[in-house]
Design a protein around this motif. Structure first.
Motif, PDB file in Angstrom:
ATOM      1  N   MET A  64       0.820  -1.207   0.000  1.00 54.97           N
ATOM      2  CA  MET A  64       0.000   0.000   0.000  1.00 54.97           C
ATOM      3  C   MET A  64       0.858   1.263   0.000  1.00 54.97           C
ATOM      4  N   SER A  65       2.003   1.208   0.669  1.00 55.12           N
ATOM      5  CA  SER A  65       2.909   2.356   0.675  1.00 55.12           C
ATOM      6  C   SER A  65       3.481   2.601  -0.726  1.00 55.12           C
ATOM      7  N   ASN A  66       3.890   1.538  -1.388  1.00 51.91           N
ATOM      8  CA  ASN A  66       4.403   1.660  -2.759  1.00 51.91           C
ATOM      9  C   ASN A  66       3.312   2.128  -3.717  1.00 51.91           C
ATOM     10  N   LEU A  67       2.114   1.583  -3.537  1.00 53.69           N
ATOM     11  CA  LEU A  67       0.985   1.970  -4.391  1.00 53.69           C
ATOM     12  C   LEU A  67       0.668   3.455  -4.233  1.00 53.69           C
ATOM     13  N   CYS A  68       0.689   3.912  -2.992  1.00 54.90           N
ATOM     14  CA  CYS A  68       0.402   5.320  -2.710  1.00 54.90           C
ATOM     15  C   CYS A  68       1.449   6.224  -3.384  1.00 54.90           C
ATOM     16  N   LYS A  69       2.712   5.841  -3.321  1.00 61.08           N
ATOM     17  CA  LYS A  69       3.768   6.647  -3.941  1.00 61.08           C
ATOM     18  C   LYS A  69       3.589   6.711  -5.454  1.00 61.08           C
ATOM     19  N   VAL A  70       3.233   5.574  -6.070  1.00 61.53           N
ATOM     20  CA  VAL A  70       2.999   5.554  -7.521  1.00 61.53           C
ATOM     21  C   VAL A  70       1.869   6.504  -7.885  1.00 61.53           C
ATOM     22  N   ASN A  71       0.745   6.379  -7.189  1.00 64.86           N
ATOM     23  CA  ASN A  71      -0.444   7.167  -7.544  1.00 64.86           C
ATOM     24  C   ASN A  71      -0.307   8.648  -7.224  1.00 64.86           C
ATOM     25  N   GLU A  72       0.588   8.994  -6.335  1.00 59.57           N
ATOM     26  CA  GLU A  72       0.843  10.409  -6.043  1.00 59.57           C
ATOM     27  C   GLU A  72       1.693  11.070  -7.131  1.00 59.57           C
ATOM     28  N   ASN A  73       2.383  10.246  -7.925  1.00 62.85           N
ATOM     29  CA  ASN A  73       3.362  10.795  -8.864  1.00 62.85           C
ATOM     30  C   ASN A  73       3.107  10.525 -10.334  1.00 62.85           C
ATOM     31  N   VAL A  74       2.205   9.607 -10.651  1.00 61.30           N
ATOM     32  CA  VAL A  74       1.965   9.306 -12.066  1.00 61.30           C
ATOM     33  C   VAL A  74       0.547   8.773 -12.243  1.00 61.30           C
ATOM     34  N   SER A  75      -0.023   9.045 -13.414  1.00 64.91           N
ATOM     35  CA  SER A  75      -1.386   8.587 -13.709  1.00 64.91           C
ATOM     36  C   SER A  75      -1.352   7.331 -14.572  1.00 64.91           C
ATOM     37  N   ALA A  76      -2.475   6.629 -14.594  1.00 61.51           N
ATOM     38  CA  ALA A  76      -2.604   5.434 -15.438  1.00 61.51           C
ATOM     39  C   ALA A  76      -2.388   5.782 -16.906  1.00 61.51           C
ATOM     40  N   SER A  77      -2.855   6.957 -17.316  1.00 54.41           N
ATOM     41  CA  SER A  77      -2.720   7.342 -18.721  1.00 54.41           C
ATOM     42  C   SER A  77      -1.246   7.459 -19.129  1.00 54.41           C
ATOM     43  N   LYS A  78      -0.411   8.033 -18.266  1.00 55.93           N
ATOM     44  CA  LYS A  78       1.020   8.164 -18.560  1.00 55.93           C
ATOM     45  C   LYS A  78       1.679   6.778 -18.621  1.00 55.93           C
ATOM     46  N   LEU A  79       1.334   5.910 -17.680  1.00 55.48           N
ATOM     47  CA  LEU A  79       1.923   4.570 -17.650  1.00 55.48           C
ATOM     48  C   LEU A  79       1.525   3.755 -18.878  1.00 55.48           C
ATOM     49  N   CYS A  80       0.249   3.833 -19.249  1.00 53.85           N
ATOM     50  CA  CYS A  80      -0.218   3.101 -20.425  1.00 53.85           C
ATOM     51  C   CYS A  80       0.427   3.643 -21.691  1.00 53.85           C
ATOM     52  N   ASN A  81       0.614   4.960 -21.750  1.00 50.36           N
ATOM     53  CA  ASN A  81       1.248   5.558 -22.922  1.00 50.36           C
ATOM     54  C   ASN A  81       2.706   5.114 -23.056  1.00 50.36           C
ATOM     55  N   LEU A  82       3.425   5.076 -21.944  1.00 49.91           N
ATOM     56  CA  LEU A  82       4.799   4.608 -21.997  1.00 49.91           C
ATOM     57  C   LEU A  82       4.848   3.152 -22.456  1.00 49.91           C
ATOM     58  N   TYR A  83       3.958   2.334 -21.928  1.00 47.51           N
ATOM     59  CA  TYR A  83       3.927   0.907 -22.258  1.00 47.51           C
ATOM     60  C   TYR A  83       3.641   0.681 -23.740  1.00 47.51           C
ATOM     61  N   ILE A  84       2.685   1.433 -24.293  1.00 50.59           N
ATOM     62  CA  ILE A  84       2.341   1.308 -25.720  1.00 50.59           C
ATOM     63  C   ILE A  84       3.443   1.878 -26.608  1.00 50.59           C
ATOM     64  N   THR A  85       4.002   3.012 -26.198  1.00 46.38           N
ATOM     65  CA  THR A  85       5.046   3.667 -26.991  1.00 46.38           C
ATOM     66  C   THR A  85       6.242   2.753 -27.209  1.00 46.38           C
ATOM     67  N   PHE A  86       6.571   1.970 -26.173  1.00 43.61           N
ATOM     68  CA  PHE A  86       7.752   1.114 -26.275  1.00 43.61           C
ATOM     69  C   PHE A  86       7.379  -0.364 -26.435  1.00 43.61           C
ATOM     70  N   HIS A  87       6.221  -0.547 -27.085  1.00 43.61           N
ATOM     71  CA  HIS A  87       5.825  -1.836 -27.659  1.00 43.61           C
ATOM     72  C   HIS A  87       5.596  -2.955 -26.641  1.00 43.61           C
ATOM     73  N   GLY A  88       4.939  -2.610 -25.547  1.00 47.07           N
ATOM     74  CA  GLY A  88       4.548  -3.646 -24.600  1.00 47.07           C
ATOM     75  C   GLY A  88       3.430  -4.498 -25.174  1.00 47.07           C
ATOM     76  N   GLY A  89       3.395  -5.771 -24.825  1.00 43.66           N
ATOM     77  CA  GLY A  89       2.361  -6.680 -25.321  1.00 43.66           C
ATOM     78  C   GLY A  89       1.007  -6.381 -24.713  1.00 43.66           C
ATOM     79  N   LYS A  90      -0.065  -6.764 -25.410  1.00 42.65           N
ATOM     80  CA  LYS A  90      -1.419  -6.381 -24.992  1.00 42.65           C
ATOM     81  C   LYS A  90      -2.050  -7.328 -23.952  1.00 42.65           C
ATOM     82  N   ASN A  91      -1.728  -8.619 -23.979  1.00 39.21           N
ATOM     83  CA  ASN A  91      -2.527  -9.547 -23.174  1.00 39.21           C
ATOM     84  C   ASN A  91      -1.742 -10.553 -22.342  1.00 39.21           C
ATOM     85  N   ASP A  92      -0.429 -10.489 -22.350  1.00 39.64           N
ATOM     86  CA  ASP A  92       0.380 -11.390 -21.522  1.00 39.64           C
ATOM     87  C   ASP A  92       0.864 -10.627 -20.296  1.00 39.64           C
TER      88      ASP A  92
END
Length: 360
Positions: A64-92
């Protein structure tokens, strides 16, 4: 008799073609992604914490402490954009976990100077810990049994015609001017989230609530409007135009409204997109004059004050003039300038309100 049978068979074939066409449009338009949902589950962990396999994580203070730090500093949209930009797989989900375990190797050094990417890489230990914990709590199986059927139900209940998509695309190409725009319609990832955001590969993510017809009737939510909005983010905005926005901050009225917009994680060029979205949806008959006024008055507390100014001037846009070049011309001509934003905003809103009152 034979002629009647031939006619009947022809009718059946035509109906089948129509049904299949609608099905194909929906299948081509909507998609799901187990990995994007896993990444977004960090911001939307409250959607998981009642499930038995994730309750132990709620009680885990380190998680929960790690989760709180992540959510205080970055949004899901930024994380998903980074993942797609650098060719992360969709379903594995295992490959997704590995991607974030080796984040600095997955992102080329040449891209690591970008401020938003640097911010995510600095959070790598916390991101890796949280995503591994969720994935290893059998997230993949949970997604298959609980989330996927839930999302698919919304997808299956929301038919979109190819004619509507083609019309939107023609408007987008018009606003693109000479800019190259892919002929393909954007794919939409319907995800277990509460909002919508665009991705770097000309697709976007959205909540299933946007596909709820009853919600559309009761609230301002409308999938087609969001589809137009997110697709407009595909159009490039020049550095010169962004610099013009910075200059406007010398005016108190504009600066104060930008602060309000920033509290909603909006502002700057979002006003351009909102103006164009409302203009297109009005031309398509999706929004009437009253709803146009409501959108500018209410969206992010009415803080995108450039949007109505741009909207009322769109009729002056030259043929083949891109959205970027037209708005830049409004600055260069002095329609938008420091010291007159408030008066131009009030004039534009009065004009829109007058149109709304005449159409009642």
């Amino acid at each position: 008799m034979r002629r009647k049978i031939i006619i009947l068979v022809s009718i059946i074939l035509i109906v089948a073609q129509i049904v299949n066409a609608k099905k194909t449009v929906s299948e081509d338009l909507f998609a799901t992604s187990k990995c994007l949902d896993l990444i977004a589950s960090l911001q939307y962990f409250d959607k998981l914490n009642d499930a038995p396999q994730f309750k132990k994580l709620v009680a885990d203070s380190v998680f929960m402490s790690n989760l709180c730090k992540v959510n205080e500093n970055v949004s899901a949209s930024k994380l998903c954009n980074l993942y797609i930009t650098f060719h992360g797989g969709k379903n594995d989900t295992d490959s997704c976990q590995i991607f974030f375990m080796h984040l600095s190797k997955k992102v080329p050094e040449s891209a690591q100077d970008s401020e938003w990417i640097k911010n995510i890489i600095e959070l790598q230990p916390e991101l890796s810990y949280c995503l591994a914990a969720i994935n290893e709590a059998y997230y993949s199986e949970y997604w298959d049994s609980e989330i996927k059927p839930f999302l698919q139900g919304y997808i299956d209940s929301y038919p979109v015609s190819s004619e509507t998509l083609d019309l939107i695309h023609s408007h987008l190409k018009d606003f693109a001017g000479s800019e190259e725009l892919s002929e393909n319609h954007s794919n939409i990832f319907v995800m277990n989230i509460n909002n919508a955001f665009n991705l770097s590969d000309e697709s976007f993510c959205c909540t299933p609530l946007l596909l709820d017809k009853e919600m559309e009737k009761r609230f301002r939510l409308n999938f087609i409007n969001v589809y137009i909005h997110e697709n407009l983010h595909r159009l490039s905005i020049s550095e010169g135009l962004m610099n013009k926005l910075e200059e406007l901050k010398e005016e108190d009225f504009y600066r104060e409204n930008e602060r309000t917009a920033a509290r909603h994680r909006e502002g700057l060029n979002e006003a351009f997109v909102v103006a164009a979205e409302v203009y297109i949806s009005h031309k398509m008959g999706i929004r009437d004059d009253d709803k146009v006024y409501q959108e500018f008055a209410e969206y992010v507390d009415g803080s995108l004050v450039l949007a109505p100014i741009i909207y009322v001037n769109f009729g002056r846009r030259n043929k083949n003039e891109s959205m970027n070049d037209f708005i830049l011309r409004l600055f260069n001509e002095g329609t938008i300038k420091t010291g007159s934003v408030k008066s131009e905003y009030e004039k534009a809103m009065a004009q829109i309100k007058l149109h709304a009152s005449k159409s009642e």
